[in-house]
Design a protein around this motif. Structure first.
Motif: not given
Ligand SMILES: C[C@@]1(CC(=O)O)c2cc3[nH]c(cc4nc(cc5[nH]c(cc(n2)[C@H]1CCC(=O)O)[C@@](C)(CC(=O)O)[C@@H]5CCC(=O)O)C(CC(=O)O)=C4CCC(=O)O)c(CCC(=O)O)c3CC(=O)O
Ligand SMILES: NC(=O)C1=CN([C@@H]2O[C@H](COP(=O)(O)OP(=O)(O)OC[C@H]3O[C@@H](n4cnc5c(N)ncnc54)[C@H](O)[C@@H]3O)[C@@H](O)[C@H]2O)C=CC1
Length: 197
Positions: A13-26, A46-58
């Motif tokens: 019920q709140i809005q969170t911003l995450l910046v960075g999508a490498g291993p630590v972002g994941l 700027e660059r979203i790792d493939e693992e992150v992309r797969a994790f957020v899918r759906g």
């Protein structure tokens, strides 16, 4: 002394911003979503790792923007987690967060944090947050494993039964508290959660 005040936040019920999508972002994304599967998260990198992309899918409460952070990203945001490899950006967002009264965590940078992530023991409805005051995240992780083993799975049934009981109970608050204290005292005497030897 550990001066941190522990709270349990409703990320759905709140809005969170995450910046960075490498291993630590994941890692941070997984930490938030395993606890709060319906967390509202805007992920900017700027660059979203493939693992992150797969994790957020759906996952439809996660929005991704593959681009550089823009100051306007913090509009409507309540909480920020940074997992970038960019100290200048971290320092810039630290200032923005202070100016806009938004709470900030910068992964692995205690001096820049308003709050730390904890290690979390989960057994059904029970959740125990662990903080070592930043002294040793590895000990926090080990303690989590230890407590998870120690606590019986039935702890969740006990919580459900207690929840039913407190819903059914009548009377004023003082009587209710006395009865619940009495009841749980016997539970713990008859059903010890430590090992038999
Ligand atoms: C202050 C804090 C701020 C924050 O990030 O929120 C912080 C800071 C730092 N972490 C570092 C390193 C590691 N962090 C982990 C793991 C976790 N770190 C987490 C939280 C926190 N880490 C906050 C304090 C929590 C507390 O009070 O205990 C956990 C609990 C929660 C989570 O992040 O989700 C999660 C365990 C989750 C779990 O499994 O239960 C591991 C182990 C591993 O990954 O196996 C290592 C490597 C081993 C080691 O160093 O111990 C470094 C050095 C970086 C470097 O050397 O470059 C710093 C910076 C510094 O200490 O100055
Ligand atoms: N990977 C690890 O195990 C550890 C990493 N760290 C530190 O944590 C930080 C992050 O680590 P990694 O995830 O491995 O880094 P990474 O380099 O894989 O990812 C960094 C992310 O930040 C994004 N980013 C950088 N500048 C940006 C900008 N201006 N706007 C939007 N996004 C931007 C990148 O696009 C990328 O998605 C680093 O500072 C690293 O030194 C610390 C301890 C362990």
């Amino acid at each position: 002394m550990n001066e941190l005040f522990p709270i349990y936040v409703k990320l759905a019920q709140i809005q969170t911003l995450l910046v960075g999508a490498g291993p630590v972002g994941l890692e941070k994304l997984q930490a938030m979503l395993t606890n709060s599967p319906n967390a509202n998260i805007h992920l900017v990198a700027e660059r979203i790792d493939e693992e992150v992309r797969a994790f957020v899918r759906g996952k439809d409460t996660i929005r991704t923007s593959e681009r550089a952070f823009a100051d306007t990203d913090i509009e409507g945001i309540d909480l920020i987690v940074l997992a970038t490899n960019n100290p200048t950006l971290n320092a810039h967002i630290r200032k923005l967060a202070t100016k806009n009264n938004v709470l900030l965590n910068v992964a692995d940078k205690p001096d820049l944090c308003d709050f730390y992530l904890g290690s979390v023991v989960r057994k059904g409805n029970l959740k125990i947050g662990i903080s070592t005051n930043g002294k040793s995240p590895t000990i926090a992780k080990r303690l989590k494993e230890f407590l998870h083993e120690l606590l019986p799975d039935e702890i969740d049934e006990t919580l459900d039964l207690m929840s039913q009981l407190r819903d059914e109970m009548k009377g004023d608050m003082k009587e209710k508290i006395q009865a619940l204290n009495k009841h749980t005292k016997t539970i713990l005497e008859t059903k010890r959660y430590d090992s038999p030897n």
